[in-house]
Design a protein around this motif. Structure first.
Motif, mmCIF file in Angstrom:
data_model
loop_
_atom_site.group_PDB
_atom_site.id
_atom_site.type_symbol
_atom_site.label_atom_id
_atom_site.label_comp_id
_atom_site.label_asym_id
_atom_site.label_seq_id
_atom_site.Cartn_x
_atom_site.Cartn_y
_atom_site.Cartn_z
ATOM 1 N N ALA A 1 0.801 -1.251 0.094
ATOM 2 C CA ALA A 1 0.156 -0.078 0.080
ATOM 3 C C ALA A 1 0.796 1.325 -0.068
ATOM 4 C CB ALA A 1 -0.873 0.099 1.251
ATOM 5 N N ALA A 2 1.790 1.075 0.822
ATOM 6 C CA ALA A 2 2.757 2.212 0.843
ATOM 7 C C ALA A 2 3.665 2.442 -0.461
ATOM 8 C CB ALA A 2 3.922 2.091 1.860
ATOM 9 N N GLU B 1 0.878 4.097 -2.587
ATOM 10 C CA GLU B 1 0.906 5.717 -2.394
ATOM 11 C C GLU B 1 1.736 6.475 -2.731
ATOM 12 O OE1 GLU B 1 -1.535 7.140 -0.150
ATOM 13 O OE2 GLU B 1 -3.117 5.719 -0.616
ATOM 14 N N ASP B 2 3.014 6.148 -2.392
ATOM 15 C CA ASP B 2 4.161 6.975 -2.721
ATOM 16 C C ASP B 2 5.284 5.978 -2.533
ATOM 17 O OD1 ASP B 2 6.231 8.859 -2.903
ATOM 18 O OD2 ASP B 2 5.383 10.382 -1.779
ATOM 19 N N ALA C 1 8.633 7.837 -0.845
ATOM 20 C CA ALA C 1 8.622 7.769 0.617
ATOM 21 C C ALA C 1 8.510 6.363 1.284
ATOM 22 C CB ALA C 1 7.099 8.441 0.755
ATOM 23 N N ARG D 1 -11.305 0.924 3.294
ATOM 24 C CA ARG D 1 -10.455 2.022 3.332
ATOM 25 C C ARG D 1 -11.152 3.171 3.018
ATOM 26 N NH1 ARG D 1 -5.354 2.453 4.542
ATOM 27 N NH2 ARG D 1 -4.791 0.401 3.841
ATOM 28 N N ARG E 1 -14.001 3.964 5.238
ATOM 29 C CA ARG E 1 -13.443 4.840 6.335
ATOM 30 C C ARG E 1 -13.125 6.217 6.302
ATOM 31 N NH1 ARG E 1 -8.532 1.675 8.932
ATOM 32 N NH2 ARG E 1 -7.500 3.100 7.400
ATOM 33 N N LEU F 1 3.232 11.902 2.991
ATOM 34 C CA LEU F 1 2.947 10.700 3.832
ATOM 35 C C LEU F 1 2.185 9.829 2.898
ATOM 36 C CD1 LEU F 1 1.103 13.020 6.484
ATOM 37 C CD2 LEU F 1 3.082 11.242 7.070
ATOM 38 N N PHE F 2 1.628 8.742 3.426
ATOM 39 C CA PHE F 2 0.766 7.962 2.458
ATOM 40 C C PHE F 2 -0.652 8.380 2.880
ATOM 41 C CE2 PHE F 2 4.389 5.251 4.184
ATOM 42 C CZ PHE F 2 5.407 5.287 2.727
ATOM 43 N N GLN F 3 -1.065 9.175 2.041
ATOM 44 C CA GLN F 3 -2.253 9.940 2.395
ATOM 45 C C GLN F 3 -3.530 9.236 2.839
ATOM 46 O OE1 GLN F 3 -2.517 13.138 2.370
ATOM 47 N NE2 GLN F 3 -0.328 13.739 1.681
ATOM 48 N N MET G 1 -3.614 6.248 4.115
ATOM 49 C CA MET G 1 -3.397 5.349 5.356
ATOM 50 C C MET G 1 -3.666 6.060 6.483
ATOM 51 S SD MET G 1 -0.148 3.236 3.579
ATOM 52 C CE MET G 1 -0.234 2.070 4.390
#
Lengths: 385, 342, 351
Positions: free
Chosen positions: A224-225, A228-229, A232, A360, A363, C185-187, C189
């Motif tokens: 997932a990280a 996302e990026d 990072a 997710r 949420r 950041l991992f937006q 999450m």
């Protein structure tokens, strides 16, 4: 987000919330219960009009079994596309590799007869090996190169099979593939659809449980990280190359699994079964179902398969029989891929979270509502203690 | 000190050579010469011609990637649409069905065909960018890639529905049997025409990008979008123009494809796209000259593999070239060795 | 802090020379230069960071601070120069990296040659099949080696003269944590998940644990979640662990990024403009937090700022950069008085 206004889940707490909470705590059990319900309902629903008028129960169940193969494929591609954010456009190639592995291992063509069950694992492993061979040079680089390399690979594999007639019988394909057998009884290839049907459901069930477990683990978090990026993620110690390669290889192995099954189910494999159309269809299933959402993808795959194999045909028949001018001349099956293309673009533009948003996403909607409270908390807890 | 063990001094002439950056060009020249010796003049000219077409398509990939870092999967299909547009213009608008003998008429028909096709395709490219990519410019990287593949399928299937799934004949305005003698070699006029048109377009593009204000805007946007915006460059307009030019060139490639091969099919774009993208990667993605060089190499590779074996292995050979490039020189022939680590 | 970080060093070579002047330097950057095409972003910059210090790099926008920072963090390779961390080479100019892929395919090519010499082609399909399997096996072994990179493999590369700079994840594994200037950041999450990703290298459960959902994994995950919440509390985000990163206010996002960088128990923390975009109150709170990190966690900190006032209070040592070059260096007091610094900041020659 475009979806803020359309939060049906948040507006009706109570039973629905409780079920969701229960199922997230007992994930494996809920998958088993869910799949059992599906397994029981599907054969019954086709006895009810209008479904019983299309074809008999056995034919329907054969169709469901094939649909199950696509569900499995979509679940596997979801690891790559949905969970890790990598685009794999040659997914059918791994499907083909699994299928031909079993065709070589158990058919009258090669005169070898390795049992089905170990071959399931072997086919998955072989597909994973090819996944690593392809992914290793590519995944060191930026993510989008994977898309074009897999696109090429998906093109090369059927071409190679087609043109190596000596080993693969070329366009005719390999026939006479053995059916699986359990406790000394071979699965019937016609008549009784239950053995293949149940095997498929068990395979999907196990895959879903494993995928859920991966998603909830440190590895799933790393995926997932990366999605996302990527930079990072690397700057937090995630070895992006290894992590991406794992996703890619696991996705490939799921396709290998599905490949072994389809070879055993159809008893014959031809390169035509694994053209780019298949990769594209599975991608459309994942995107429509909601990238990253395991149940959503499974349902999306099932629905898309049913639309293409049942609904469009029935639509043709309906307009033909009703003699609707213009519409009766259209073969809706020809428009299938045009529709997928439009669906992909429309989904990305209008509803990127898919038709069935994941936990997710839900949420996310939930916290949007709590924003006021969040800011109050900010006042209280902002300064370091 | 320890640094001396890490840094090796290089002879002066090596440094000068590296500064000139002639290596890639010599490499391409070497490939061409070896290929000429291996497959003979006739096939060599064929490779050069096909390479010129790939080069034109590859430029579109590389320009778009350079400016918004997107693999525009639809670009190969834009090329295919170009071939069909040209076919439609020639047969249905200009009423042609075969070779034209009279040079002035031929020139006029070709000019009209090129102009209409390139403008229409440029508009198509801009429309695709406006509706499928621009809204997703700040979305995760995966989103525009998926719309790109979606657009690719929309184009392919629209053409299939309009013109049917089987190959369609296009008028070969320049007779395939017309030949001229170049340096003692017997070469088809259509080959010369294809190569001359492609190379002229590439030179024109290079001049446009390096000399004009819009070209400067394109280069600065590619380098640093935010900085360019601060300097007053209209980013949306610049990206739209990039798509227009890239797609117009793909349109030109489509015209040439039809003239050279005489028949076209809706699947044309898929495979040509793959090869042209390989050419762009081989040349160093984002680099226009690199894409042109890569196109010619891919042309040679395909024709050589085809000449020496079965035609279909040409595609496999191109794929192998892609993998080898990514393995050994991911930045490509002319690319900078930066920005490839995650 | 912990000694576990010593196991990962990206480059095979170990520096034979001892620290030159007796000071225990944690990180030493020697003559770092980075060129982008014809543009020199950083020219010949040296920086030594003693253990336990707070060192700052300041300079106007575009001075090359972030480029230097990215070189140290392993995101871009330097054009020349190197960085040593705890005496071992971490970052350097990659050399002869093009040989490495040859190494990957060499065993397979040798296998083909051997098979041809043994006459495999005369044994029909069987000969070809066995050769193919061997070649495939060798190829995949080499590729897996190249990706997993066991220490002996890195050492072998070093012996062959192939020098590879550390990648960002190697830098983290060596014990360096970082934050980004424009928060990354991992937006989508939660705050807790963000910190858990930062803890990635601390967690030991493997693929088999994930698949069988082992007790070890459950224990580890529970402990990790607890520790993540502790870190969140440390930076002042108590009770915000389930909130999505993108829903946090700006200042809190910076704090969260800091918590994430701390999650791997770093020895050295690289902070890229930690107060950018903050109001004076937030800035003061952040500066205080940075001071506490050194005092309470014993961290060494490298700070980048373009706002001079922020660093004056907390720094032990300041490096001033302009146009990619070092223009001044010393204690805050020395730097404040340096006419060159005043000139760079105010654009007028000091009188």
């Amino acid at each position: 987000m475009s979806a803020v206004g359309q939060a049906p889940a948040a507006s009706s707490p109570g039973i629905r919330e409780q079920v969701a909470d229960l199922s997230s705590r007992h994930r494996s059990l809920s998958v088993i219960v869910g799949m059992t319900i599906v397994a029981a309902i599907l054969p019954l629903i086709v006895l009810v009009p209008p479904f019983n008028s299309f074809s008999g129960q056995a034919v329907w169940m054969d169709g469901f079994t094939i649909a199950g193969i696509y569900v499995l494929l979509a679940l596997g591609l979801n690891i790559v596309v949905g969970m890790s954010g990598l685009l794999d456009l040659g997914y059918a190639a791994f499907f083909a590799i699994g299928a031909y592995s079993y065709a070589f291992a158990a058919s009258s063509f090669t005169h070898v007869n390795i049992p089905f069950w170990p071959m399931l694992l072997a086919g998955a492993a072989i597909a994973a090996v090819f996944g690593i061979l392809l992914g290793a040079p590519t995944l060191r680089l930026r993510g989008d190169y994977l898309a074009i390399v897999t696109l090429g690979f998906g093109e090369i594999v059927p071409i190679t099979i087609l043109n190596s007639s000596k080993y693969t019988e070329g366009p005719n394909g390999i026939g006479g593939i053995s059916a699986p057998s359990l406790l000394g009884t071979e699965f019937p290839t016609t008549g009784n659809p239950w053995p293949f049907y149940l095997t498929m459901l068990v395979m999907i069930c196990i895959s879903m449980i494993l995928i859920y477990r991966l998603q909830d683990s440190r590895l799933g978090r790393a995926w997932a990280a990366i999605r996302e990026d990527e930079l990072a993620a690397a700057a937090n110690g995630v070895n992006t190359v290894v992590t991406k390669l794992l996703a890619f290889a696991l996705g490939a192995s799921t396709a290998g699994l599905a490949g072994v099954f389809i070879a055993a189910k159809l008893q014959t494999v031809t390169p035509n079964l694994f053209r780019f159309d298949v990769s594209f269809t599975v991608l459309a299933m994942v995107v429509l179902g909601g990238m990253g959402n395991v149940w959503g993808v499974a349902v999306g795959a099932f629905v898309v398969f049913m639309i293409q194999s049942v609904f469009l045909k029935q639509l043709n028949l309906f307009f033909d029989n009703a003699h609707v001018p213009f519409l009766q001349d259209i073969n809706f099956l020809d428009y299938q891929f045009l529709l997928y293309g439009i669906a992909l673009v429309a989904m990305m533009l209008l509803r990127p979270e898919g038709l069935f948003p994941s936990r997710r996403r839900r949420r996310e909607l939930h916290t949007d509502e709590d924003q006021e409270f969040g800011e109050l908390g900010d006042e209280l807890g902002a300064s370091p203690e | 000190m320890t640094t001396s063990t890490l840094r090796r001094e290089q002879p002066a002439f090596v440094e000068t050579f590296q500064r000139l950056r002639l290596g890639p060009y010599l490499f391409v020249l070497g490939v061409a010469i070896i290929d000429f010796l291996v497959i003979g003049p006739a096939q060599f000219v064929n490779g050069l011609t096909i390479g010129a077409i790939y080069a034109l398509v590859a430029i579109g990939y590389t320009m778009v990637y350079g400016i918004i870092e997107l693999i525009n999967f639809a670009h190969g299909d834009v090329f295919m649409v170009g071939a069909f547009t040209s076919m439609y213009v020639l047969t249905n608008v200009l009423g042609q069905d075969g070779p034209i003998k009279d040079p002035p008429v031929l020139a006029a028909v070709l000019f009209v065909d090129f102009a209409i096709t390139m403008i229409l395709l440029g508009i198509l490219g801009t429309v695709i960018e406006r509706f499928a990519y621009r809204p997703l410019r700040h979305a995760p990287r995966l989103a525009p890639l998926i719309t790109a593949i979606g657009v690719s399928f929309i184009l392919q299937n629209t053409i299939q529905i309009l013109f049917g799934p089987s190959p369609v004949n296009t008028p070969q305005l320049i007779s395939p049997t017309a030949r001229v003698n170049v340096f003692g070699l017997d070469v088809g006029v259509v080959n010369i025409f294809t190569i001359v048109v492609s190379v002229s377009l590439m030179i024109a593009l290079q001049l446009f990008v390096s000399r004009t204000r819009i070209g400067r805007a394109m280069r600065s946007t590619a380098m640093d979008r935010e900085a360019a915006q601060l300097m007053g460059v209209d980013i949306n307009r610049t990206i739209a123009i990039t798509f227009f030019i890239g797609s117009a060139l793909a349109g030109a490639a489509g015209v040439v494809q039809g003239l050279y091969f005489g028949n076209i099919q809706f699947t044309l774009g898929f495979q040509a796209g793959l090869k042209a993208f390989t050419a762009a990667v081989l040349g160093g993605i984002g680099n226009i000259t690199g894409a042109a060089l890569g196109g010619f190499i891919i042309g040679f590779v395909e024709v050589t593999a085809g000449a020496k074996g079965v035609f279909v292995w040409g595609q496999a050979a191109v794929f192998v070239v892609l993998i080898l490039t990514l393995l050994f020189r991911p930045a490509g022939l002319l690319g900078q060795q930066i920005g490839e680590r995650a | 802090m912990s000694e576990q970080h010593d196991t990962v060093v990206a480059v095979g070579a170990v520096d034979p020379t001892a620290p030159e002047d007796g000071v225990d330097y944690l990180l030493q950057a020697k003559s770092i230069t980075k060129r982008f095409g014809g543009l020199v972003a950083v020219r010949d910059v040296n920086l030594d960071i003693p253990k336990g210090a707070i060192v700052s790099i300041i300079g106007p926008n575009g001075a090359g601070k972030t480029t230097f920072f990215n070189v140290v963090a392993g995101i871009i390779d330097p054009s020349s120069g190197h960085v040593r961390f705890r005496g071992r080479f971490l970052i350097l100019r990659p050399q002869r990296t093009w040989i490495e892929p040859i190494l990957w395919v060499a065993p397979s090519l040798i296998a083909v040659a051997v098979a041809l010499l043994l006459g495999a082609q005369n044994h029909g399909d069987q000969g070809i099949g066995i050769t193919g399997l061997v070649v495939l096996g060798l190829l995949i072994t080499m590729l897996l080696l190249a990706i997993i990179r066991p220490p002996w493999y890195s050492l072998l590369l070093g012996r062959l003269g192939i020098l590879r700079s550390a990648r960002p994840n190697d830098v983290v594994a060596a014990g360096i944590g970082r934050t980004f200037q424009n928060i990354r950041l991992f937006q989508n999450m939660s705050a807790q998940e963000n910190v858990l990703v930062g803890m990635h290298l601390q967690l030991r459960s493997n693929l088999i644990d994930h698949v069988i959902s082992s007790r070890r994994q459950h224990r580890e995950e529970d402990a990790a979640a607890k520790r993540a919440n502790e870190l969140l509390r440390l930076v002042g985000l108590r009770g915000r662990d389930q909130e999505l990163a993108k829903n946090l206010p700006y200042g809190d996002q910076r704090r969260l990024e800091l918590a994430r960088a701390l999650a791997n128990d770093p020895v050295l923390l690289l902070l890229d403009e930690p107060t950018a975009g903050m109001n004076p109150n937030e800035t003061a709170a952040m500066t205080a937090l940075i001071g506490r990190l050194r005092k309470e966690l014993g961290l060494t900190i490298l700070l980048i700022e373009h706002d001079m006032r922020v660093v004056m209070g907390v720094s032990d040592h300041i490096l001033v950069m302009d146009h990619g070059e070092r223009i001044s260096e010393g204690t805050p007091e020395e730097v404040r008085r340096d006419p060159k610094v005043i000139e760079a900041y105010l654009g007028t020659p000091a009188s």
